[in-house]
Design a protein around this motif. Structure first.
Motif, short mmCIF file in Angstrom:
data_model
loop_
_atom_site.label_atom_id
_atom_site.label_comp_id
_atom_site.label_asym_id
_atom_site.label_seq_id
_atom_site.Cartn_x
_atom_site.Cartn_y
_atom_site.Cartn_z
N ALA A 173 56.14 -19.08 61.95
CA ALA A 173 54.80 -19.36 62.45
C ALA A 173 54.06 -20.33 61.47
N PHE A 174 54.17 -20.09 60.53
CA PHE A 174 53.55 -20.87 59.21
C PHE A 174 51.93 -21.09 59.69
N ASP A 175 51.53 -19.81 60.01
CA ASP A 175 49.80 -19.90 60.33
C ASP A 175 49.20 -19.86 59.15
N GLY A 176 48.49 -20.94 58.40
CA GLY A 176 47.98 -20.62 57.21
C GLY A 176 48.62 -21.46 55.95
N LEU A 177 50.07 -21.32 56.11
CA LEU A 177 50.59 -22.12 55.09
C LEU A 177 50.39 -21.33 53.61
N HIS A 178 50.62 -20.08 53.45
CA HIS A 178 50.32 -19.18 52.53
C HIS A 178 51.36 -19.21 51.43
N LEU A 179 51.14 -18.26 50.40
CA LEU A 179 52.15 -18.50 49.38
C LEU A 179 53.44 -18.06 49.91
N GLY A 180 53.85 -16.92 50.80
CA GLY A 180 55.07 -16.67 51.40
C GLY A 180 55.66 -18.07 52.14
N HIS A 181 54.86 -18.48 52.89
CA HIS A 181 55.34 -19.77 53.64
C HIS A 181 55.74 -20.82 52.67
N ARG A 182 54.99 -21.11 51.63
CA ARG A 182 55.21 -22.02 50.59
C ARG A 182 56.51 -21.89 50.04
N ALA A 183 56.74 -20.66 49.51
CA ALA A 183 58.20 -20.12 49.16
C ALA A 183 59.27 -20.32 49.90
N LEU A 184 59.05 -20.19 51.35
CA LEU A 184 60.07 -20.42 52.31
C LEU A 184 60.51 -21.88 52.26
N VAL A 185 59.35 -22.73 52.57
CA VAL A 185 59.47 -24.24 52.86
C VAL A 185 59.88 -24.75 51.48
N GLY A 186 59.53 -24.20 50.38
CA GLY A 186 60.00 -24.79 49.00
C GLY A 186 61.44 -24.59 48.95
N ARG A 187 62.22 -23.51 49.47
CA ARG A 187 63.35 -23.14 49.12
C ARG A 187 64.35 -24.12 50.08
#
Length: 317
Positions: free
Chosen positions: A24-38
């Protein structure tokens, strides 16, 4: 490559292959950033594009029966944020009745294989997809082996022993705990957009505002706030902002109105970001305009005092 697509079906967009992350990437929080970064790191290692796949509207918005659930971020900000994190392509797939009925295996075949030629797919913890949320990581791994891609999930990102989530951030915003929201996001909470024309009532009352619309979405917060405005000068400008429906003047659509202290200039059409620092009070309806102005004067003084004790952030990336 700066790809943006909305359709689940169509021509192949990454014929050389891709690494895909889904959420969903709503907010692009630390969890989202870790996923996208990987996903971005793996794409760079393989020499293929990194593509983030999300949905618009979000599934929870589509299925909501009474009122739209609150959103942390507008679609444009999400796309810009994903690109800033290194994504070469972003899919905001149209989530409608037809898409909601798509079986998990069909989603993998159409989107991941035919559309994106995925080599690897990365998802977050507790990932579910497809009609009735029947698909999970195990199904994706099994099907992916036959379809030509691998699927993996990242470990949960924890803060204070709990998983970082958009739900936690929304709760922090409702409580006015912007420090906690910033910790979960990895940056201060802010809303950006282009300044639009309003009714100019604030100007007539001596408090001109820069207005941002929330584009038919439900905001995650409402009230009067001490704020910084980015994007006008080299350093953020202090302000007091109202986010709500303006009940005293019979407003309807949620509108973010930022009054910049001691500023006089034309901001229409400019893109700005409003960073939230502290909540002053809830939105309320006043009996008349003089009562409203008197409260605005008190809000102005309180916000100035708070911001004098708060160091603005230099960047919101």
């Amino acid at each position: 490559m700066k790809l943006l697509f909305r359709d689940a079906t169509g021509q192949a967009l990454c014929p050389q292959g891709s690494v895909v992350c889904i959420g969903a990437f709503d907010g692009l929080h630390l969890g989202h950033r870790a996923l996208v970064g990987r996903a971005v790191a793996r794409a760079r290692a393989l020499g293929v594009p990194a593509v983030a796949v999300s949905f618009e509207p979000l599934p929870r918005e589509f299925f909501a029966r009474e009122g739209k659930p609150p959103r942390l971020m507008l679609p444009r900000a999400k796309v810009e944020g994903l690109r800033a994190l290194g994504c070469d392509g972003v899919g905001l797939l149209r989530f409608d009745a037809k898409f909601a009925a798509m079986e998990a295996t069909e989603f993998m075949r159409r989107v991941l294989v035919q559309r994106l030629s995925a080599r690897e797919v990365w998802v977050g913890p507790q990932f579910r997809f497809g009609h009735a949320r029947a698909g999970d990581l195990a199904l994706m791994q099994t099907a992916g082996a036959a379809l030509g891609f691998s699927a993996q999930s990242i470990e949960p990102v924890l803060l204070d022993g709990e998983r970082v989530s958009s739900t936690r951030i929304r709760a922090a915003l409702v409580a006015g705990d912007f420090a906690q929201a910033a910790r979960l996001l990895g940056r201060p909470y802010a809303i950006g957009g282009h300044v639009v024309h309003g009714r100019q009532l604030g100007r007539s009352l001596g408090y001109p505002t820069a207005n941002l619309r929330y584009r038919g979405k439900t905001p995650a917060l409402r009230g009067i706030y001490a704020t910084w405005v980015h994007g006008i000068a080299e350093t953020p400008l202090p302000s007091v902002s109202s986010f709500g429906t303006r009940p005293t003047v019979n407003g309807v659509e949620p509108l973010l109105e930022a009054h910049l202290f001691d500023f006089d200039g034309d901001l229409y059409g400019r893109r700005i970001e409003v960073e939230f620092v502290a909540k002053l009070r809830d939105e309320e309806k006043f009996p008349d305009l003089p009562s409203l102005v008197a409260q605005m004067q008190r809000d102005d003084a309180w916000a100035r005092a708070l911001l004098n004790q708060h160091e603005p952030q230099r960047a919101l990336a």
